[in-house]
Design an enzyme around this catalytic site. Structure first.
Site, PDB file in Angstrom:
ATOM      1  CD1 TRP A   1      -0.220  22.053 -31.793  1.00  0.00           C
ATOM      2  CD2 TRP A   1       1.769  21.606 -30.833  1.00  0.00           C
ATOM      3  NE1 TRP A   1       0.075  22.707 -30.768  1.00  0.00           N
ATOM      4  CE2 TRP A   1       1.160  22.713 -30.105  1.00  0.00           C
ATOM      5  CE3 TRP A   1       3.035  21.402 -30.374  1.00  0.00           C
ATOM      6  CZ2 TRP A   1       1.734  23.457 -29.013  1.00  0.00           C
ATOM      7  CZ3 TRP A   1       3.705  22.000 -29.212  1.00  0.00           C
ATOM      8  CH2 TRP A   1       2.990  22.815 -28.550  1.00  0.00           C
TER       9      TRP A   1
ATOM     10  CG  HIS B   1       8.181  13.677 -42.613  1.00  0.00           C
ATOM     11  ND1 HIS B   1       7.785  14.611 -41.691  1.00  0.00           N
ATOM     12  CD2 HIS B   1       6.934  12.679 -42.563  1.00  0.00           C
ATOM     13  CE1 HIS B   1       7.041  14.127 -40.738  1.00  0.00           C
ATOM     14  NE2 HIS B   1       6.482  13.058 -41.349  1.00  0.00           N
TER      15      HIS B   1
ATOM     16  NE  ARG C   1       9.161  15.780 -29.074  1.00  0.00           N
ATOM     17  CZ  ARG C   1       8.316  14.942 -29.249  1.00  0.00           C
ATOM     18  NH1 ARG C   1       7.859  14.175 -30.395  1.00  0.00           N
ATOM     19  NH2 ARG C   1       7.585  14.463 -28.162  1.00  0.00           N
TER      20      ARG C   1
ATOM     21  CB  SER D   1       8.395  10.156 -30.704  1.00  0.00           C
ATOM     22  OG  SER D   1       6.898  10.223 -31.199  1.00  0.00           O
TER      23      SER D   1
ATOM     24  NE  ARG E   1       4.890   7.815 -27.503  1.00  0.00           N
ATOM     25  CZ  ARG E   1       5.608   7.959 -26.294  1.00  0.00           C
ATOM     26  NH1 ARG E   1       5.209   7.112 -25.162  1.00  0.00           N
ATOM     27  NH2 ARG E   1       6.626   8.548 -26.105  1.00  0.00           N
ATOM     28  CE  LYS E   2       3.949   8.762 -21.810  1.00  0.00           C
ATOM     29  NZ  LYS E   2       4.933   8.476 -20.923  1.00  0.00           N
ATOM     30  N   GLY E   3       2.758  13.840 -26.433  1.00  0.00           N
ATOM     31  CA  GLY E   3       2.934  15.174 -26.827  1.00  0.00           C
ATOM     32  C   GLY E   3       3.674  15.986 -25.986  1.00  0.00           C
TER      33      GLY E   3
END
Length: 392
Positions: A140, A194, A216, A224, A355-357
């Site tokens: 994102w 990363h 996060r 996740s 996946r879901k976000g």
């Protein structure tokens, strides 16, 4: 939406030994085992001496092999593997060994890329580095940053995000750009990583690059990551035997995870943002979800691409937010098919980055005791840094 690692995660052993689950070992189906190339296993951490910087250890030479010449230079991959052989090692996550380097843990193939980046990566002075821990919203953030930076170059109908995945638009320098400079567009001053702040190539600080960091809620990060790594296991096996949630939780709480400990990853970039706010922008995924428009404006300003009054009037900010929304990106053709980094150890289907976000998905998996325990660990580890997930 994020990258961990793809085909590199294929070394599933016939037996699994972890500090938490050594009593419940099962044997894989022999017909499935034959499809993989397992790495040798060790039961627990193997302590060894390691250099604080890769530059102190390179270059290396190897002893004469049968039919070869003495002191012949090692290939880059062999060179890094020889260095890694002296690092502490854990096998908790089953898929590949984790090696500890400069205080953090990495899957084998990823660490090779990190070492290569420390030795070889040459950023442009104008570069902006998108920095994240795996599974914290990298895909994102890449899409948002890319669209902001290139908005004057491409019309809405010509935006490369419509035909290319975000990871193809903004390469990871430890995976792509460090090995082949042609893997990035020189007109786009964006790369991603990363890598923890303290292990970034010295060339980045020397060049004066700006850094954008996104963190996060650690509970959602673990869930996740757990889903992502289970997705790397072959079909037809009992996935709980190899990546069990309770074991994964215990290991994560111990700090043994890809690019972890997570709290050290976060604190490194947080401290850098406090010391040099003009160079490091620290963002939180939950804030980005809650008020995307405001954070996008803040991101554009920091990167040096602020929105003009005329753009604000035309609704450009909202257009970028909508284009880069989870549902929009997930349904684009580039992300419903194709793979990231084909013909490499990192090959991943683009669909696996979506996946879901959402926020708070951990509530579907953790009980109150687990959530409270992880929160307490994170708060204790970040104590004194000035940053807290719970106080937000």
């Amino acid at each position: 939406m994020d990258l961990v690692y793809g085909n590199m995660l294929h070394a599933v052993p016939t037996t699994v030994v972890t500090p938490q689950s050594s009593k419940n070992i099962k044997t894989m189906n022999p017909t499935l085992i034959s499809q993989w190339n397992p790495s040798p296993r060790v039961p627990k951490i193997v302590q060894s001496r390691q250099p604080r910087g890769i530059c102190n250890a390179l270059p290396l030479v190897h002893e004469a092999k049968e039919g070869g010449e003495a002191n012949a230079p090692l290939t880059p991959q062999d060179k890094y593997k020889e260095i890694m052989s002296r690092f502490p090692r854990r096998d908790d996550w089953v898929l590949q060994p984790l090696y500890q380097y400069q205080g953090f843990w990495y899957f084998q193939d990823y660490l090779i890329g990190l070492l290569a980046a420390q030795e070889n990566f040459k950023p442009q002075p104008s570069d902006i580095v998108i920095c994240t821990y795996p599974k914290t919203g990298t895909t994102w953030l890449k899409a948002l940053a890319y669209t902001i930076v290139t908005r004057s170059r491409f019309s809405d109908s010509e935006n490369p995000l419509l035909i290319k995945a975000p990871h193809d638009c903004v390469p990871f320098f430890e995976i792509d750009a460090a090995r082949n400079t042609s893997n990035r567009d020189p007109q786009v001053p964006l790369v991603a990583t990363h890598i923890p702040y303290t292990s970034l190539p010295t060339s980045i600080s020397e060049s004066g690059c700006k850094l954008v960091y996104l963190c996060r809620d650690p509970k959602d990060v673990l869930i996740s990551m757990w889903h992502f790594l289970r997705g790397k296991l072959p079909e037809g096996i009992d996935k709980d035997t190899y990546i069990n949630l309770n074991n994964s939780f215990e290991i994560f709480c111990e700090g043994i995870a890809s690019n972890g400990p997570y709290w050290d990853h976060v604190s490194g970039y947080w401290k850098a943002s406090v010391e040099s706010p003009e160079k490091v922008l620290f963002l939180v995924y939950e804030d980005l979800k809650k008020d995307t428009v405001s954070i996008v404006r803040k991101l554009a300003e920091f990167m040096g691409y602020p929105f003009t009054p005329e753009e604000e009037t035309r609704g450009v900010v909202q257009e970028i937010v909508e284009l880069c929304s989870f549902d929009s990106l997930k349904n684009l053709k580039a992300n419903t098919s194709g793979v990231y980094s084909p013909d490499s150890p990192y090959t991943i289907r683009n669909t696996e980055f979506f996946r879901k976000g959402t926020t708070g998905d951990w509530k579907n998996y953790f009980n109150e005791e687990m959530a409270a325990r992880l929160d307490q660990i994170i708060e204790e580890k970040l104590n004194g840094s000035g940053f807290s997930f719970l106080s937000r």
